[in-house]
Scaffold this active site. Structure first.
Site, PDB file in Angstrom:
ATOM      1  N   ARG A  32       0.136   6.483  14.313  1.00 32.24           N
ATOM      2  CA  ARG A  32      -1.021   6.710  13.450  1.00 32.24           C
ATOM      3  C   ARG A  32      -0.529   7.338  12.145  1.00 32.24           C
ATOM      4  O   ARG A  32       0.315   8.238  12.153  1.00 32.24           O
ATOM      5  CB  ARG A  32      -2.029   7.659  14.112  1.00 32.24           C
ATOM      6  N   GLU A  79      -6.528   3.430   5.849  1.00 28.76           N
ATOM      7  CA  GLU A  79      -6.359   1.989   6.076  1.00 28.76           C
ATOM      8  C   GLU A  79      -7.654   1.270   5.766  1.00 28.76           C
ATOM      9  O   GLU A  79      -8.728   1.794   6.098  1.00 28.76           O
ATOM     10  CB  GLU A  79      -5.937   1.732   7.526  1.00 28.76           C
ATOM     11  N   HIS A 105      -0.994  -2.592   9.928  1.00 28.63           N
ATOM     12  CA  HIS A 105      -1.432  -2.160  11.264  1.00 28.63           C
ATOM     13  C   HIS A 105      -1.496  -3.363  12.223  1.00 28.63           C
ATOM     14  O   HIS A 105      -2.570  -3.724  12.716  1.00 28.63           O
ATOM     15  CB  HIS A 105      -2.785  -1.450  11.196  1.00 28.63           C
TER      16      HIS A 105
END
Ligand SMILES: NC(=O)c1ccc[n+]([C@@H]2O[C@H](COP(=O)([O-])OP(=O)(O)OC[C@H]3O[C@@H](n4cnc5c(N)ncnc54)[C@H](O)[C@@H]3O)[C@@H](O)[C@H]2O)c1
Ligand SMILES: O=C(O)[C@H](O)CO
Length: 328
Positions: A240, A269, A288
């Site tokens: 993360r 993000e 991601h």
């Protein structure tokens, strides 16, 4: 006896086969609050929602307060940092997630970042694409070996150990790991050694973060930690973004403490267009994609759907997260 139909709010797109499974048994509202046109439908469905399934949207205390009937939330992710865990625990709302089915795929992504940063794969592929390969490349464009290098893995759960298997058994890399307790991983006996965070940072050529985001890990990698790393080391984050202080990471790259960084995750993000991490010459940034293969995303959706249906039927789902624990 068939269970009574319940109200289910699907807050992220689901594959049609999984949506059908839910719709056969329950009344479904599909509304992704991240889509501007769907926010009102999401808000309208909360007061009657008994089950929710989705991902990538914070189900915080304010959202939970508007969902008084809620008994289960099934997350299409293994990470649970988007959920108000203490409030869910207090209200007895079950939280399901998707451990295991994405472990190997996410470890593949992380190892791809290890290879890409060490061997400068993206930079050199772009050189070819841009027509810059006009003579044999020289030392200024050489990479560094991966095999035989020491890899330090911070957080040694399912994904951390899967990265360690690739590194130790495939690439002959000694593994250091930072964990709260010694790992039970017989296949890594003789290959992996537990270390303090400080020792791991000081001795590893490549440092990989596979921790969950929690109060204990938020901002864990800062100026002190990057300063402890070997000059010329490589940093990889596959967990993360908020575990890393991004300003400190950029500073370590610019000072030359770090040779390169491979990042699948970011504090914000999608990565803001003006983030220096987007264009930094020694950063390989991915959007991601840790678990983003057809096979794995299908498996995650199927597991999350199964757990939701089990919970709504009054059964104990296979993949329940213990909201009473401080972190994973
Ligand atoms: N990039 C991606 O797309 C992607 C995909 C899957 C998972 N993830 C992230 O990876 C994380 C790990 O997933 P996993 O399945 O390996 O989880 P896991 O629970 O199996 O492993 C996490 C490990 O970290 C340890 N840990 C927790 N807090 C710690 C601390 N303060 N210090 C040391 N160790 C600590 C836990 O004990 C556990 O062993 C997830 O929580 C998620 O945030 C990212
Ligand atoms: O936690 C996870 O499962 C991944 O980050 C995908 O969201």
């Amino acid at each position: 006896m068939p269970t009574q139909r319940k109200q289910v709010l699907v807050f992220r797109e689901l594959p049609p086969a999984q949506l059908d499974r839910i719709a056969r048994a329950h009344d479904v509202t599909v509304a992704d609050p991240r889509q501007p046109g769907q926010r009102a439908a999401f808000d309208a469905a909360l007061p009657t929602a008994q089950g929710m399934i989705g991902a990538s949207f914070p189900i915080d205390e304010a959202v939970l307060a508007r969902a008084p009937q809620l008994s289960v939330v099934s997350s299409i992710s293994v990470g649970v940092d988007n959920y108000a865990l203490a409030e869910m625990h207090r209200r007895g709302i079950l939280l399901c997630h998707t451990p295991g089915v994405l472990t190997e795929t996410t470890a593949d992504t992380i190892f791809a970042l290890v290879m890409a940063t060490s061997r400068r794969l993206v930079e050199l592929a772009n050189l070819v694409r841009d027509g810059g390969w006009t003579r044999n490349i020289g030392e200024d464009l050489f990479g560094s070996d991966v095999h035989g290098k020491t890899i330090g893995i911070v957080g040694f759960g399912r994904i951390g150990q899967a990265v360690a298997r690739r590194a130790a058994l495939g690439f002959g890399m000694p593994v250091l790991y930072h964990a709260r307790r010694p790992a039970e991983a017989p296949e890594l006996d003789g290959h992996a050694r537990q270390a303090s965070l400080e020792q791991l940072l000081a001795e590893s050529d490549i440092v990989v973060v596979t921790l969950p985001l929690s109060d204990a890990t938020r901002g864990l990698m800062g100026a002190r930690e990057f300063g402890l790393m070997k000059p010329g080391a490589i940093f990889i984050n596959g967990a993360r973004g908020a575990i890393v202080q991004e300003a400190a990471l950029l500073d370590a790259l610019d000072r030359g403490t770090l040779k390169a960084a491979g990042l699948d995750v970011f504090a914000t993000e999608p990565l803001p267009f003006d983030s220096p991490l987007r264009t930094h010459p020694r950063v390989t940034a991915l959007p991601h994609i840790g678990s983003a293969t057809h096979e794995t995303r299908q498996a995650m959706a199927a597991l999350a759907t199964t757990s939701l249906l089990q919970a709504l039927a009054g059964e104990r789902p296979a993949a329940v997260y213990d909201t009473g624990s401080a972190s994973a």
